[in-house]
Design a protein around this motif. Structure first.
Motif, PDB file in Angstrom:
ATOM      1  N   LEU A   1      19.805  52.500  38.085  1.00  0.00           N
ATOM      2  CA  LEU A   1      18.966  53.352  37.143  1.00  0.00           C
ATOM      3  C   LEU A   1      18.364  52.331  36.382  1.00  0.00           C
ATOM      4  O   LEU A   1      18.560  51.026  36.385  1.00  0.00           O
ATOM      5  CB  LEU A   1      20.163  53.956  36.062  1.00  0.00           C
ATOM      6  N   VAL A   2      17.261  52.715  35.349  1.00  0.00           N
ATOM      7  CA  VAL A   2      16.686  51.767  34.579  1.00  0.00           C
ATOM      8  C   VAL A   2      16.857  52.482  33.178  1.00  0.00           C
ATOM      9  O   VAL A   2      17.049  53.856  32.923  1.00  0.00           O
ATOM     10  CB  VAL A   2      15.042  51.907  34.630  1.00  0.00           C
ATOM     11  N   PRO A   3      16.830  51.841  31.951  1.00  0.00           N
ATOM     12  CA  PRO A   3      16.669  50.429  32.252  1.00  0.00           C
ATOM     13  C   PRO A   3      17.965  49.834  32.454  1.00  0.00           C
ATOM     14  O   PRO A   3      19.074  50.228  32.285  1.00  0.00           O
ATOM     15  CB  PRO A   3      16.334  50.217  30.743  1.00  0.00           C
ATOM     16  N   ARG A  18       7.497  55.373  32.292  1.00  0.00           N
ATOM     17  CA  ARG A  18       7.766  56.773  31.608  1.00  0.00           C
ATOM     18  C   ARG A  18       9.086  57.007  31.403  1.00  0.00           C
ATOM     19  O   ARG A  18       9.439  58.275  31.076  1.00  0.00           O
ATOM     20  CB  ARG A  18       7.392  57.528  32.868  1.00  0.00           C
ATOM     21  N   SER A  19      10.004  56.065  31.276  1.00  0.00           N
ATOM     22  CA  SER A  19      11.464  56.371  31.260  1.00  0.00           C
ATOM     23  C   SER A  19      11.935  56.330  29.694  1.00  0.00           C
ATOM     24  O   SER A  19      11.350  55.488  28.702  1.00  0.00           O
ATOM     25  CB  SER A  19      12.278  55.147  31.614  1.00  0.00           C
ATOM     26  N   SER A  20      12.269  57.592  29.244  1.00  0.00           N
ATOM     27  CA  SER A  20      12.595  57.715  27.734  1.00  0.00           C
ATOM     28  C   SER A  20      13.748  56.691  27.302  1.00  0.00           C
ATOM     29  O   SER A  20      13.622  56.329  26.333  1.00  0.00           O
ATOM     30  CB  SER A  20      12.918  58.952  27.373  1.00  0.00           C
ATOM     31  N   SER A  49      14.176  53.737  28.567  1.00  0.00           N
ATOM     32  CA  SER A  49      13.694  52.452  28.560  1.00  0.00           C
ATOM     33  C   SER A  49      12.863  52.369  27.144  1.00  0.00           C
ATOM     34  O   SER A  49      12.811  51.386  26.550  1.00  0.00           O
ATOM     35  CB  SER A  49      12.646  52.230  29.505  1.00  0.00           C
ATOM     36  N   TYR A  50      12.059  53.359  26.798  1.00  0.00           N
ATOM     37  CA  TYR A  50      11.345  53.482  25.689  1.00  0.00           C
ATOM     38  C   TYR A  50      12.300  53.300  24.449  1.00  0.00           C
ATOM     39  O   TYR A  50      11.685  52.577  23.447  1.00  0.00           O
ATOM     40  CB  TYR A  50      10.765  54.922  25.458  1.00  0.00           C
ATOM     41  N   LEU A  83       9.550  53.754  39.804  1.00  0.00           N
ATOM     42  CA  LEU A  83      10.484  54.592  40.390  1.00  0.00           C
ATOM     43  C   LEU A  83       9.869  55.397  41.245  1.00  0.00           C
ATOM     44  O   LEU A  83      10.305  55.851  42.369  1.00  0.00           O
ATOM     45  CB  LEU A  83      11.059  55.505  39.179  1.00  0.00           C
ATOM     46  N   HIS A 103      13.576  51.166  42.689  1.00  0.00           N
ATOM     47  CA  HIS A 103      15.078  51.008  42.075  1.00  0.00           C
ATOM     48  C   HIS A 103      16.166  51.218  43.119  1.00  0.00           C
ATOM     49  O   HIS A 103      17.361  51.034  43.046  1.00  0.00           O
ATOM     50  CB  HIS A 103      14.969  52.060  40.963  1.00  0.00           C
ATOM     51  N   ASP A 125      12.343  47.959  33.148  1.00  0.00           N
ATOM     52  CA  ASP A 125      12.319  49.204  32.813  1.00  0.00           C
ATOM     53  C   ASP A 125      11.068  49.833  33.730  1.00  0.00           C
ATOM     54  O   ASP A 125      10.304  49.153  34.456  1.00  0.00           O
ATOM     55  CB  ASP A 125      11.898  49.143  31.443  1.00  0.00           C
ATOM     56  N   TYR A 126      10.843  51.219  33.431  1.00  0.00           N
ATOM     57  CA  TYR A 126       9.797  51.860  34.013  1.00  0.00           C
ATOM     58  C   TYR A 126       9.234  52.571  32.785  1.00  0.00           C
ATOM     59  O   TYR A 126       9.924  53.167  31.995  1.00  0.00           O
ATOM     60  CB  TYR A 126      10.461  53.007  34.980  1.00  0.00           C
TER      61      TYR A 126
END
Length: 64
Positions: A54-56, A11-13, A15-16, A36, A41, A8-9
Motif C-alpha cells: 500500500l501507499v503511502p 493521486r492517493s488521498s 499520501s496527500y 500504482l 506497488h 507515494d502516488y
C-alpha cells in the motif's frame, strides 16, 4: 529527523494527507513515486519495504 522518505502516488488521498502533515510541520522529505497504474506497488523491491503493498510508506531515519 535526519532522513525522511515518503513513498507515494500522486493521486492517493492518503499520501496527500501525509504530505500536508509533513509540510505543516515543516519537515523536509524526499519523495519516491510509486506508480500504482504500472503495478510498482507489487514489485518485490517495494513489497520488501511494505509487505501490504500500500501507499503511502513513510521512512524516518531508516524506520518504516
Amino acid at each position: 529527523m535526519n532522513n525522511v522518505v515518503l513513498y507515494d502516488y500522486w493521486r492517493s488521498s492518503a499520501s496527500y494527507r501525509v504530505r500536508i502533515a509533513l509540510n505543516l510541520l515543516e519537515i523536509d522529505y524526499e519523495t519516491v513515486p510509486i506508480n500504482l497504474l504500472e503495478g510498482a506497488h507489487r514489485k518485490p523491491e517495494y513489497l520488501a519495504l511494505n509487505p501490504q503493498g500500500l501507499v503511502p510508506t513513510l521512512v524516518i531515519d531508516g524506520k518504516i
